[in-house]
Structures are given as C-alpha cells and as structure tokens.
Design an enzyme around this catalytic site. Sequence first.
Site, mmCIF file in Angstrom:
data_model
loop_
_atom_site.group_PDB
_atom_site.id
_atom_site.type_symbol
_atom_site.label_atom_id
_atom_site.label_comp_id
_atom_site.label_asym_id
_atom_site.label_seq_id
_atom_site.Cartn_x
_atom_site.Cartn_y
_atom_site.Cartn_z
ATOM 1 N N SER A 147 0.730 -1.096 -0.135
ATOM 2 C CA SER A 147 0.031 0.052 0.055
ATOM 3 C C SER A 147 0.890 1.213 0.105
ATOM 4 C CB SER A 147 -0.890 0.064 1.105
ATOM 5 O OG SER A 147 -1.203 1.318 1.426
ATOM 6 N N TYR A 160 -2.134 -1.212 10.355
ATOM 7 C CA TYR A 160 -2.155 -1.409 8.739
ATOM 8 C C TYR A 160 -0.869 -0.870 8.515
ATOM 9 C CZ TYR A 160 -3.835 -1.001 3.940
ATOM 10 O OH TYR A 160 -4.192 -1.293 2.646
HETATM 11 P P1 NAI Z 1 -11.209 -6.066 -0.197
HETATM 12 O O1 NAI Z 1 -11.950 -5.961 0.982
HETATM 13 O O2 NAI Z 1 -12.408 -5.799 -1.444
HETATM 14 O O3 NAI Z 1 -10.282 -7.225 -0.430
HETATM 15 C C1 NAI Z 1 -9.809 -7.918 0.647
HETATM 16 C C2 NAI Z 1 -9.905 -9.467 0.616
HETATM 17 O O4 NAI Z 1 -9.354 -10.269 1.437
HETATM 18 C C3 NAI Z 1 -11.418 -9.719 0.712
HETATM 19 O O5 NAI Z 1 -11.911 -10.729 -0.145
HETATM 20 C C4 NAI Z 1 -11.337 -10.506 1.963
HETATM 21 O O6 NAI Z 1 -12.466 -11.645 1.911
HETATM 22 C C5 NAI Z 1 -9.977 -10.994 1.948
HETATM 23 N N1 NAI Z 1 -9.525 -11.642 3.363
HETATM 24 C C6 NAI Z 1 -9.642 -10.875 4.371
HETATM 25 N N2 NAI Z 1 -9.135 -11.645 5.338
HETATM 26 C C7 NAI Z 1 -8.550 -12.819 4.889
HETATM 27 C C8 NAI Z 1 -8.079 -14.017 5.634
HETATM 28 N N3 NAI Z 1 -7.918 -14.175 6.805
HETATM 29 N N4 NAI Z 1 -7.871 -15.072 4.660
HETATM 30 C C9 NAI Z 1 -8.075 -14.906 3.433
HETATM 31 N N5 NAI Z 1 -8.930 -13.914 2.641
HETATM 32 C C10 NAI Z 1 -9.039 -12.790 3.390
HETATM 33 O O7 NAI Z 1 -10.139 -4.859 -0.451
HETATM 34 P P2 NAI Z 1 -9.159 -4.544 -1.712
HETATM 35 O O8 NAI Z 1 -8.996 -2.979 -1.736
HETATM 36 O O9 NAI Z 1 -9.394 -5.390 -2.913
HETATM 37 O O10 NAI Z 1 -7.945 -5.135 -0.891
HETATM 38 C C11 NAI Z 1 -6.901 -6.003 -1.472
HETATM 39 C C12 NAI Z 1 -5.507 -5.534 -0.969
HETATM 40 O O11 NAI Z 1 -5.128 -4.344 -1.447
HETATM 41 C C13 NAI Z 1 -5.219 -5.501 0.439
HETATM 42 O O12 NAI Z 1 -4.172 -6.031 1.098
HETATM 43 C C14 NAI Z 1 -5.388 -3.978 0.721
HETATM 44 O O13 NAI Z 1 -4.636 -3.564 1.994
HETATM 45 C C15 NAI Z 1 -4.413 -3.691 -0.470
HETATM 46 N N6 NAI Z 1 -4.772 -2.196 -0.549
HETATM 47 C C16 NAI Z 1 -5.992 -1.717 -1.097
HETATM 48 C C17 NAI Z 1 -6.217 -0.229 -1.312
HETATM 49 C C18 NAI Z 1 -7.408 0.011 -1.877
HETATM 50 O O14 NAI Z 1 -7.330 1.553 -1.789
HETATM 51 N N7 NAI Z 1 -8.453 -0.502 -2.108
HETATM 52 C C19 NAI Z 1 -5.178 0.462 -1.188
HETATM 53 C C20 NAI Z 1 -3.885 -0.086 -1.034
HETATM 54 C C21 NAI Z 1 -3.690 -1.227 -0.664
#
Ligand code: NAI
Length: 263
Positions: A147, A160
């Site tokens: 991130s 985080y």
């Molecule tokens: P999101 O909430 O849609 O995706 C996160 C996914 O991780 C979800 O599908 C959730 O079910 C899964 N998850 C959570 N805990 C879990 C576990 N213990 N085991 C397996 N799966 C698990 O959000 P997003 O934005 O797609 O996030 C994906 C990655 O991108 C994360 O690492 C987040 O920190 C990173 N990120 C996102 C940003 C944004 O603005 N959306 C910015 C910077 C980084």
Amino acid sequence: MYPDLEGKTVIITGAATGIGKACAIRFGQEKANVIINFHSDKQVKETEKIIEEIEQHGGKAIAVQGDVTKEEDIKNLINKAVEEFGSLDVMINNAGIENEVPSHELTLEDWNKVISTNLTGQFLGCREALDYFLENDIQGSIVNMSSVHEIIPWPHFVHYAASKGGIKLMTQTLALEYAPKKIRINSIAPGAINTPINAEKFSDPKLKEGVLKLIPMGYIGEPEEIAATAVWLASNQASYVTGLTLIADGGMTLYPGFQAGKG
Ligand code: NAI
C-alpha cells in the site's frame, strides 16, 4: 497481453472481491490457471461468477476457501494448485484488512488481527511458495499487495501502516535471499482504489472529496489498474525486476501539498 502467462498457474489470496478479483480476471484473460482463494462462505457465489468470466476468456480457475493466517490453509492452496493444474508459478499475496481506531485505544486483539492477516498471512504465502519453487526448481514469481502506507504514515491505522511497512522490508529481504535462484519477489503499493475496503468512505461525498484532494491525477483508481501492474510483474517482461515496490497511486506519494508550486 503477456503470452508467457498462458498456462501458468497463479494463486491469488482474497480474490473474491476488489483488487484480488480484478487480478483473477486479468490472469484469466492472460489464459492462466487461477486459484481463487476466498475467505467467507458468503463469497461462494461471487467466486462462481469469477470462474465463469475467466473461462469465457480461455483461462481455467478453481475456488479454494482458506484463511491466510492459517498455515494449513496456505499449504492447502498450493496442494490444490498442484493437484488441479500440476504446478505453481505465481503467488499473489493480496488478502488484507483494515479498521480505523485511534492508536491509544487500539486493542491487542485488533492489532494482532491486522498484523496476522496483512503481514503474517503474506509471509506464509511467500514461505510456502518459495518452498515449493525451490523443491521443484521453478523460477517462480511472488507479488505482495502492499500500500502507499508502506511510505505514508496513517494516523488511526497504525496496525495497517505497520503491516504494510513490514511487507516492504519482507519483500526486499526475500528478493535478496532468493535472487540467486532467479525467483523474483516484488510488491505493489496501490493508492486509493475503488473496492469494498473503501466502500463506506467513498459513499460519503465529503470523505471522498477529501481523498480526491490527495490524488494529483484527480481520480480514484480502479482495481483493474492494479491488476495490470500485477500481470506485468508476474510476466517475463519484468524478468530483471526483483525487490521492487511498484507504486500505482495517481501520484499520491508525490507530496500533493506541493502541487502548483507550493512550498
Ligand atoms: P477487499 O476488502 O475487497 O479485499 C480484501 C480481500 O481479502 C477480501 O476478499 C477478504 O475476504 C479477503 N480476506 C480478508 N481476510 C482474509 C483472510 N484471513 N484469509 C483470506 N482472505 C481474507 O479490499 P481490496 O481493496 O481489494 O484489498 C486488497 C489488498 O489491497 C489488501 O491487501 C489491501 O490492503 C490492499 N490495498 C487496497 C487499497 C485500496 O484503496 N483499495 C489501497 C492499498 C492497498
């Protein structure tokens, strides 16, 4: 498109939603074999739709439930990849969570939950993929989802920010350690992306406006723009790239306060 990804097998954690989902679909468009890791029973229907979309593009996919904080679940992801597609070539450690709490009120439970999902979960994904690559003499590739908060401090999100700062040096350390084996380990630092993690914030016009002010390019990124960087890093086009954090943030880390000659 990256023809060398055709027929390669890729695991994507947390792939039922957001950035992980976009990565799954993009690797499917590249005709890769995709293991869609999902966490909750509620995500089964969504993964079925993703599989359908991947197959329409000529890729193959299976969905495997698992919790990235559990060693046995990560091992199972790799076993399933090998059973179904015969190998593993690319590991995308994407699953992540966040919650907003002033740091002096943050419980140990919340701290541990975020660190174990975001940092330990990605470490386990790296460790198991590396073990498999070494045992099978595969010059594989690992991409960790970091991130902009591996660089930018983030009050109320200390757990985080600590997890993402940890991913930065974990990625660089592993990249250095396994470079002689030609295994590449990189990460991606997205800025503000339009995914469920931000749904509440972006549905409030005032909060969204506040975020937009931090983005010199003037718009919230789409998950597909992050997936585009993931396929490049995984492909042979990035064959000499390791230990990199690829920042995809519309300029958020460029000190937007200094725009228009201020400062
Ligand atoms: P999101 O909430 O849609 O995706 C996160 C996914 O991780 C979800 O599908 C959730 O079910 C899964 N998850 C959570 N805990 C879990 C576990 N213990 N085991 C397996 N799966 C698990 O959000 P997003 O934005 O797609 O996030 C994906 C990655 O991108 C994360 O690492 C987040 O920190 C990173 N990120 C996102 C940003 C944004 O603005 N959306 C910015 C910077 C980084």
